[in-house]
Write a protein that holds these residues in place. Sequence first.
Motif, short mmCIF file in Angstrom:
data_model
loop_
_atom_site.label_atom_id
_atom_site.label_comp_id
_atom_site.label_asym_id
_atom_site.label_seq_id
_atom_site.Cartn_x
_atom_site.Cartn_y
_atom_site.Cartn_z
N TRP A 57 -8.00 106.71 18.88
CA TRP A 57 -8.78 105.79 19.71
C TRP A 57 -10.18 106.33 19.99
O TRP A 57 -11.15 105.58 20.00
N VAL A 58 -10.27 107.64 20.21
CA VAL A 58 -11.58 108.24 20.46
C VAL A 58 -12.45 108.15 19.21
O VAL A 58 -13.66 107.89 19.29
N ARG A 59 -11.86 108.35 18.03
CA ARG A 59 -12.62 108.24 16.79
C ARG A 59 -13.19 106.82 16.64
O ARG A 59 -14.35 106.64 16.22
N ARG A 60 -12.39 105.81 16.99
CA ARG A 60 -12.83 104.43 16.80
C ARG A 60 -13.80 103.96 17.89
O ARG A 60 -14.73 103.21 17.62
N LEU A 61 -13.56 104.42 19.12
CA LEU A 61 -14.34 103.90 20.25
C LEU A 61 -15.47 104.83 20.68
O LEU A 61 -16.44 104.37 21.28
N GLY A 62 -15.35 106.12 20.39
CA GLY A 62 -16.24 107.10 20.99
C GLY A 62 -15.67 107.51 22.34
O GLY A 62 -14.92 106.77 22.97
N ALA A 63 -16.02 108.70 22.81
CA ALA A 63 -15.42 109.23 24.04
C ALA A 63 -15.75 108.36 25.25
O ALA A 63 -14.87 108.09 26.08
N ARG A 64 -16.98 107.92 25.38
CA ARG A 64 -17.37 107.16 26.57
C ARG A 64 -16.65 105.82 26.62
O ARG A 64 -16.13 105.42 27.68
N ARG A 65 -16.60 105.10 25.51
CA ARG A 65 -15.91 103.80 25.52
C ARG A 65 -14.40 103.96 25.67
O ARG A 65 -13.74 103.12 26.27
#
Length: 389
Positions: A57-65
């Motif tokens: 999920w972090v790879r797809r969204l980025g840490a902030r999102r």
Amino acid sequence: MTALFGATFLELCGLFMYGPLLLFTLKERGLSTSTIGLFSAAQWLGMVLATPFTALWVRRLGARRALLTSAAVPFVAFTLMNLSEQIAVWAVLYLLAGMAGALRWIVAESMVSELAPAERRGRIIGLFSTMVGLTFVVGPALLAALTTAGIAPQWIRWSATALIGLALFLSWRVPTLHSHQQHHGERIGLLGILDAVRAAPVVMVAGLVGGFFEAGLASVLPLYGLAIGLGAAAAALLVSVSGIGSSLMMVPIGVLVDRWGPARVWRVCAVVNLLATLLLPWVGQLGALAWVIALLWGAAGGGLYTVAMVDIGSRHRGVALVSATSVLVMSYTFGGMMAPALGGAALQWSPQWGFPALLVTWAAVGTWVLFRPSPARPPRHPARSATSD
């Protein structure tokens, strides 16, 4: 960093207000204790299901999102629960909130590790751990205060939901980390977790021992207190004493990591934990030892987890850091699950010798592994350093 601390504090306070009140509500509706226990387990089930896929999920969204998503999902879930009267709907929404909780736990800790300056990473992570520990006190205390003041349960639920909404608002002020959005060949999901375990198996051991003695024994300490002759109130206070040790010692332990490095502090925590456990057989002759042991368990167990956070924060960035944090969270959760399962059986068998034997064995094996010279192996696809804006 301030926004990240504040958002995490508010969200956890809201969760620790909402959760107990929800269980009380189910009890008032006539559900059995076993059914309520299964309902409560839905949140933990969600965390277990989501943890291995957090890096994806972090790879797809980025840490902030990903952080924003982890704040938005429980806010929406609890809002819908406030508007519904169907227990089945509550269970599904509670499961989703638990999945978002795993995302929040891992992403927040990863971002703290990455945003902290290298020379002060230990004390900042120690401060973060202390702040998280305080929410275990503040959330239930707010619930008790509002209940004592005669506030209706539905308004208390909305108050808890409002705190989670404020956490969502503060999360917008957390900066973007480009390192989480860049791809450097590291694997994600279950394969990424396997790579993180291979790179530093000591992190998993620290999580197992820390989770066992800090989190898991919290549900066993009252039973142990009764077994050694304490009253119900005094037995319950053993949990509070353990929490005090965990909260007060995290910043000093973080400072020691900054000065000595993770390996030495890991070993100190492991030895303190083992020595405290070795005192258990003498509690029957000197009851006050139970309080000292509980205090040291909280400090040493929480210290093992905090040192592990600092260690992986110094070796990883981006998605690789998320995978390593997932390993720590999974091992800590597993250790926390094993303590009540094994500890309850050992207490029933022999409070005086069986229970100490179990705990000494767990502490001794952990200490032996942490003292072994086992240099960390590089991950299969090491993440390159990246900067944040």
